[in-house]
Design a protein around this motif. Structure first.
Motif, PDB file in Angstrom:
ATOM      1  N   ASN A  13      23.393  66.175 -82.444  1.00  0.00           N
ATOM      2  CA  ASN A  13      22.494  66.161 -83.596  1.00  0.00           C
ATOM      3  C   ASN A  13      21.045  66.077 -83.114  1.00  0.00           C
ATOM      4  OD1 ASN A  13      21.555  63.325 -83.405  1.00  0.00           O
ATOM      5  ND2 ASN A  13      23.701  62.844 -83.834  1.00  0.00           N
ATOM      6  N   PRO A  14      20.070  66.394 -83.963  1.00  0.00           N
ATOM      7  CA  PRO A  14      18.665  66.453 -83.537  1.00  0.00           C
ATOM      8  C   PRO A  14      18.151  65.169 -82.896  1.00  0.00           C
ATOM      9  CG  PRO A  14      18.913  67.514 -85.663  1.00  0.00           C
ATOM     10  CD  PRO A  14      20.235  66.888 -85.348  1.00  0.00           C
ATOM     11  N   ASP A  15      18.533  64.007 -83.436  1.00  0.00           N
ATOM     12  CA  ASP A  15      18.040  62.749 -82.864  1.00  0.00           C
ATOM     13  C   ASP A  15      18.524  62.559 -81.427  1.00  0.00           C
ATOM     14  OD1 ASP A  15      16.699  62.161 -85.163  1.00  0.00           O
ATOM     15  OD2 ASP A  15      18.260  60.856 -85.989  1.00  0.00           O
ATOM     16  N   ILE A  16      19.802  62.832 -81.199  1.00  0.00           N
ATOM     17  CA  ILE A  16      20.354  62.672 -79.851  1.00  0.00           C
ATOM     18  C   ILE A  16      19.770  63.718 -78.903  1.00  0.00           C
ATOM     19  CG2 ILE A  16      22.467  62.758 -78.484  1.00  0.00           C
ATOM     20  CD1 ILE A  16      23.980  61.591 -80.801  1.00  0.00           C
ATOM     21  N   GLN A  17      19.564  64.930 -79.397  1.00  0.00           N
ATOM     22  CA  GLN A  17      18.959  65.964 -78.562  1.00  0.00           C
ATOM     23  C   GLN A  17      17.554  65.557 -78.113  1.00  0.00           C
ATOM     24  OE1 GLN A  17      19.258  70.213 -79.392  1.00  0.00           O
ATOM     25  NE2 GLN A  17      20.701  69.780 -81.042  1.00  0.00           N
ATOM     26  N   ALA A  18      16.753  65.079 -79.053  1.00  0.00           N
ATOM     27  CA  ALA A  18      15.377  64.698 -78.721  1.00  0.00           C
ATOM     28  C   ALA A  18      15.348  63.529 -77.745  1.00  0.00           C
ATOM     29  CB  ALA A  18      14.621  64.347 -80.002  1.00  0.00           C
ATOM     30  N   LEU A  19      16.176  62.520 -77.997  1.00  0.00           N
ATOM     31  CA  LEU A  19      16.221  61.369 -77.102  1.00  0.00           C
ATOM     32  C   LEU A  19      16.756  61.760 -75.726  1.00  0.00           C
ATOM     33  CD1 LEU A  19      15.750  58.357 -76.776  1.00  0.00           C
ATOM     34  CD2 LEU A  19      18.064  57.958 -77.662  1.00  0.00           C
ATOM     35  N   SER A  20      17.726  62.668 -75.702  1.00  0.00           N
ATOM     36  CA  SER A  20      18.275  63.139 -74.428  1.00  0.00           C
ATOM     37  C   SER A  20      17.223  63.896 -73.632  1.00  0.00           C
ATOM     38  CB  SER A  20      19.494  64.033 -74.672  1.00  0.00           C
ATOM     39  OG  SER A  20      20.523  63.325 -75.339  1.00  0.00           O
ATOM     40  N   LEU A  21      16.444  64.734 -74.313  1.00  0.00           N
ATOM     41  CA  LEU A  21      15.370  65.459 -73.632  1.00  0.00           C
ATOM     42  C   LEU A  21      14.352  64.497 -73.027  1.00  0.00           C
ATOM     43  CD1 LEU A  21      14.693  68.420 -76.111  1.00  0.00           C
ATOM     44  CD2 LEU A  21      15.669  68.578 -73.816  1.00  0.00           C
ATOM     45  N   LEU A  22      14.046  63.442 -73.764  1.00  0.00           N
ATOM     46  CA  LEU A  22      13.102  62.445 -73.258  1.00  0.00           C
ATOM     47  C   LEU A  22      13.642  61.770 -72.003  1.00  0.00           C
ATOM     48  CD1 LEU A  22      10.532  60.751 -73.545  1.00  0.00           C
ATOM     49  CD2 LEU A  22      11.802  59.238 -75.095  1.00  0.00           C
ATOM     50  N   LEU A  23      14.908  61.385 -72.031  1.00  0.00           N
ATOM     51  CA  LEU A  23      15.510  60.726 -70.872  1.00  0.00           C
ATOM     52  C   LEU A  23      15.624  61.682 -69.685  1.00  0.00           C
ATOM     53  CD1 LEU A  23      18.343  58.670 -72.638  1.00  0.00           C
ATOM     54  CD2 LEU A  23      16.127  57.845 -71.801  1.00  0.00           C
ATOM     55  N   SER A  60      16.741  70.340 -66.390  1.00  0.00           N
ATOM     56  CA  SER A  60      16.061  70.971 -67.524  1.00  0.00           C
ATOM     57  C   SER A  60      16.923  71.995 -68.240  1.00  0.00           C
ATOM     58  CB  SER A  60      14.759  71.636 -67.049  1.00  0.00           C
ATOM     59  OG  SER A  60      13.846  70.670 -66.574  1.00  0.00           O
ATOM     60  N   PHE A  61      17.786  72.687 -67.511  1.00  0.00           N
ATOM     61  CA  PHE A  61      18.578  73.752 -68.123  1.00  0.00           C
ATOM     62  C   PHE A  61      20.050  73.382 -68.308  1.00  0.00           C
ATOM     63  CE2 PHE A  61      14.923  75.760 -66.164  1.00  0.00           C
ATOM     64  CZ  PHE A  61      14.481  76.609 -67.155  1.00  0.00           C
ATOM     65  N   GLY A  62      20.474  72.286 -67.725  1.00  0.00           N
ATOM     66  CA  GLY A  62      21.867  71.890 -67.893  1.00  0.00           C
ATOM     67  C   GLY A  62      22.050  70.458 -68.339  1.00  0.00           C
ATOM     68  N   GLY A  63      20.941  69.756 -68.539  1.00  0.00           N
ATOM     69  CA  GLY A  63      21.019  68.345 -68.892  1.00  0.00           C
ATOM     70  C   GLY A  63      21.677  68.079 -70.232  1.00  0.00           C
ATOM     71  N   LEU A  64      21.323  68.869 -71.247  1.00  0.00           N
ATOM     72  CA  LEU A  64      21.897  68.648 -72.580  1.00  0.00           C
ATOM     73  C   LEU A  64      23.397  68.930 -72.597  1.00  0.00           C
ATOM     74  CD1 LEU A  64      19.149  70.107 -74.962  1.00  0.00           C
ATOM     75  CD2 LEU A  64      19.693  67.713 -74.495  1.00  0.00           C
ATOM     76  N   SER A  65      23.838  69.892 -71.822  1.00  0.00           N
ATOM     77  CA  SER A  65      25.279  70.181 -71.744  1.00  0.00           C
ATOM     78  C   SER A  65      26.033  69.006 -71.139  1.00  0.00           C
ATOM     79  CB  SER A  65      25.519  71.442 -70.908  1.00  0.00           C
ATOM     80  OG  SER A  65      24.885  72.559 -71.491  1.00  0.00           O
ATOM     81  N   VAL A  66      25.437  68.382 -70.139  1.00  0.00           N
ATOM     82  CA  VAL A  66      26.065  67.212 -69.520  1.00  0.00           C
ATOM     83  C   VAL A  66      26.145  66.058 -70.515  1.00  0.00           C
ATOM     84  CG1 VAL A  66      25.833  65.483 -67.696  1.00  0.00           C
ATOM     85  CG2 VAL A  66      25.341  67.888 -67.207  1.00  0.00           C
ATOM     86  N   VAL A  67      25.070  65.863 -71.283  1.00  0.00           N
ATOM     87  CA  VAL A  67      25.069  64.799 -72.291  1.00  0.00           C
ATOM     88  C   VAL A  67      26.150  65.050 -73.336  1.00  0.00           C
ATOM     89  CG1 VAL A  67      23.724  63.716 -74.133  1.00  0.00           C
ATOM     90  CG2 VAL A  67      22.638  64.259 -71.947  1.00  0.00           C
ATOM     91  N   ALA A  68      26.291  66.299 -73.764  1.00  0.00           N
ATOM     92  CA  ALA A  68      27.316  66.641 -74.755  1.00  0.00           C
ATOM     93  C   ALA A  68      28.715  66.366 -74.217  1.00  0.00           C
ATOM     94  CB  ALA A  68      27.176  68.104 -75.162  1.00  0.00           C
ATOM     95  N   GLN A  69      28.933  66.654 -72.942  1.00  0.00           N
ATOM     96  CA  GLN A  69      30.241  66.386 -72.349  1.00  0.00           C
ATOM     97  C   GLN A  69      30.498  64.889 -72.229  1.00  0.00           C
ATOM     98  OE1 GLN A  69      30.454  68.507 -68.644  1.00  0.00           O
ATOM     99  NE2 GLN A  69      30.490  70.534 -69.612  1.00  0.00           N
ATOM    100  N   LEU A  70      29.461  64.144 -71.851  1.00  0.00           N
ATOM    101  CA  LEU A  70      29.624  62.697 -71.725  1.00  0.00           C
ATOM    102  C   LEU A  70      29.926  62.048 -73.071  1.00  0.00           C
ATOM    103  CD1 LEU A  70      26.743  61.821 -69.210  1.00  0.00           C
ATOM    104  CD2 LEU A  70      29.207  61.918 -68.744  1.00  0.00           C
ATOM    105  N   LEU A  71      29.309  62.564 -74.135  1.00  0.00           N
ATOM    106  CA  LEU A  71      29.538  62.023 -75.474  1.00  0.00           C
ATOM    107  C   LEU A  71      30.737  62.671 -76.161  1.00  0.00           C
ATOM    108  CD1 LEU A  71      25.846  61.798 -76.777  1.00  0.00           C
ATOM    109  CD2 LEU A  71      27.262  59.975 -75.797  1.00  0.00           C
ATOM    110  N   ASN A  72      31.345  63.626 -75.461  1.00  0.00           N
ATOM    111  CA  ASN A  72      32.518  64.324 -75.996  1.00  0.00           C
ATOM    112  C   ASN A  72      32.207  64.974 -77.346  1.00  0.00           C
ATOM    113  OD1 ASN A  72      35.150  65.260 -75.903  1.00  0.00           O
ATOM    114  ND2 ASN A  72      36.020  63.402 -76.833  1.00  0.00           N
ATOM    115  N   GLN A  73      31.053  65.651 -77.378  1.00  0.00           N
ATOM    116  CA  GLN A  73      30.640  66.340 -78.595  1.00  0.00           C
ATOM    117  C   GLN A  73      30.338  67.796 -78.260  1.00  0.00           C
ATOM    118  OE1 GLN A  73      27.359  64.360 -80.509  1.00  0.00           O
ATOM    119  NE2 GLN A  73      28.396  62.373 -80.590  1.00  0.00           N
TER     120      GLN A  73
END
Length: 298
Positions: free
Chosen positions: A109-119, A92-105
């Motif tokens: 953007n809002p769409d990816i953030q929302a979908l990442s939160l859902l996953l 919950s508190f580090g998931g988005l950071s991991v996604v950003a690292q995996l996508l090298n970003q």
């Protein structure tokens, strides 16, 4: 002399005769001087037990949760500790950071953030359900949402209406007082604000997260598992308070700690009273929807 007429059984250890006092016996009654009666420690202990037992029965009368689960206290807290520190906080508190690292970003953007939160939330829910299946006494998640046969005045719809009404009244009242004393407060969830400013797709994903997945996850963890386990070993009101404190603490928000505690109490009471997670799920979902709307228009 003031006299007290009582019916004494053959064995009555709680009342003792004072030295030097006479007791005049009759066929059915025994007339004893009031001054000669004294209450022993045994009788006062029984009175305390009766009072405590009556309070416990009143508390349990409010709750329709099962009290024969025989859940182990150590197992309950070890399961919660594993969930909080191994699943909840990292995801919950580090998931988005991991996604950003995996996508090298550097910024999603809002769409990816929302979908990442859902996953992420779906993954956390699935992992917790799997954790319960490997616990000492597996829980059936679906059983928490089943409606049981209770009188009409205990249906989940009534519990949802009462709980949501009380919760909204409390939130609006505290917000009004806080605005008057402290002043208006900025939105404290910048991620939500940013995602809501995106397109319709990001709003849809975010609504799905906050109004469906998150309520199912948190109600399953804090009410379905934790509150049910605690209520099988203690009074309902104590179980509700403890589970609400844990619910609030795991959000890691000092500013909203008290408010989250009250929300947890309302959700816990609706669950205890209705006997199904449908009621707290509806309250939780509609409350989160209100937060989304307020954040969107603010």
């Amino acid at each position: 002399m003031t006299m007290l007429t009582v019916h004494l059984p053959r064995r009555f250890s709680s009342l003792t005769r004072a030295p030097g006092r006479s007791i005049e016996s009759f066929q059915n009654n025994r007339i004893i001087p009031l001054s000669s009666i004294r209450v022993t420690k045994d009788s006062s202990f029984k009175l305390r037990c009766i009072r405590k037992d009556s309070n416990h029965k009143a508390s349990q009368a409010f709750s329709v949760l099962k009290t024969d689960l025989q859940s182990d206290n150590g197992s309950t807290w070890s399961t919660m500790a594993f969930y909080v520190f191994s699943l909840h906080i990292p995801l919950s508190f580090g998931g988005l950071s991991v996604v950003a690292q995996l996508l090298n970003q550097t910024h999603l953007n809002p769409d990816i953030q929302a979908l990442s939160l859902l996953l992420i939330q779906t993954l956390e829910l699935g992992a917790f359900m799997l954790l319960l299946q490997f616990s000492e006494k597996p829980f059936n998640i679906l059983s928490f949402f089943k409606t049981r046969v209770f009188p009409k005045e205990r249906n989940w719809l009534l519990a949802s209406v009462i709980g949501l009404g009380f919760l909204l009244a409390f939130i609006f009242l505290t917000s009004f007082v806080a605005d008057k004393l402290i002043g208006p407060k900025d939105v404290n969830n910048p991620i939500m604000k940013e995602v809501l400013s995106g397109g319709p797709l990001s709003v849809f994903w975010l609504a799905l997260v906050y109004c469906v997945v998150t309520p199912v996850l948190e109600e399953t963890v804090y009410r379905g598992f934790l509150l049910t386990s605690l209520a099988s070993r203690m009074e309902c009101k104590k179980a509700v308070v403890i589970s609400s404190i844990v619910f609030s603490a795991t959000h890691l928000s000092i500013d909203n700690f008290l408010q989250l505690c009250v929300i947890g109490v309302v959700l816990g009471c609706s669950y205890c009273w209705s006997g199904t997670l449908i009621s707290p799920f509806i309250i939780h979902s509609l409350y989160n929807l209100l937060i989304l709307v307020v954040t969107f228009i603010s």
